[in-house]
Design a protein around this motif. Structure first.
Motif, PDB file in Angstrom:
ATOM      1  N   SER A  19       0.370  -1.168  -0.214  1.00 61.98           N
ATOM      2  CA  SER A  19       0.259   0.160  -0.029  1.00 61.98           C
ATOM      3  C   SER A  19       0.966   1.093   0.049  1.00 61.98           C
ATOM      4  N   GLU A  20       0.346   2.055  -0.610  1.00 62.67           N
ATOM      5  CA  GLU A  20       0.730   3.310  -0.653  1.00 62.67           C
ATOM      6  C   GLU A  20       0.473   4.971   0.561  1.00 62.67           C
ATOM      7  N   VAL A  21       1.529   5.077   1.131  1.00 68.12           N
ATOM      8  CA  VAL A  21       0.901   6.511   1.889  1.00 68.12           C
ATOM      9  C   VAL A  21       0.574   7.510   1.408  1.00 68.12           C
ATOM     10  N   PRO A  26      -4.539   4.736   3.133  1.00 66.57           N
ATOM     11  CA  PRO A  26      -3.702   4.658   2.439  1.00 66.57           C
ATOM     12  C   PRO A  26      -4.004   4.416   1.715  1.00 66.57           C
ATOM     13  N   HIS A  28      -4.431   1.035  -1.432  1.00 69.47           N
ATOM     14  CA  HIS A  28      -3.538  -0.419  -1.760  1.00 69.47           C
ATOM     15  C   HIS A  28      -3.107  -0.042  -3.438  1.00 69.47           C
ATOM     16  N   TYR A  66       4.083  -0.482   3.890  1.00 68.01           N
ATOM     17  CA  TYR A  66       3.380   0.601   3.347  1.00 68.01           C
ATOM     18  C   TYR A  66       4.334   1.609   2.433  1.00 68.01           C
TER      19      TYR A  66
END
Length: 78
Positions: A19-21, A26, A28, A66
């Motif tokens: 997942s990208e913060v 976040p 996904h 993350y």
């Protein structure tokens, strides 16, 4: 630490959930086996790494990561 450094000791057949913060929640990105993961995502900084979810009855584990948000490209025109 970069994602590629963090996952170097994980077997190729294991699953990575990434997942990208971005801001407060976040985003996904997806779930993929380590052997198939390629590209710029490997260069992103790991913000948080959660323990592997044991799926031994299925024969694999799932590692949750993350990573930092993708940087926007700035184009300069002459």
């Amino acid at each position: 630490m970069k994602l590629y450094e963090t996952i170097k000791n994980i077997p190729d057949s294991e699953w990575l959930d990434i997942s990208e913060v971005k801001r407060d929640e976040p985003l996904h990105i997806g779930r993929i086996t380590k052997e198939l993961l390629k590209g710029e995502i490997l260069e992103r900084e790991v913000i948080k790494h959660l323990s592997a979810v044991d799926s031994s009855e299925r024969g694999y584990n799932i590692y949750h990561f993350y990573v930092e948000a993708r940087k926007k490209e700035v184009y300069k025109f002459d």
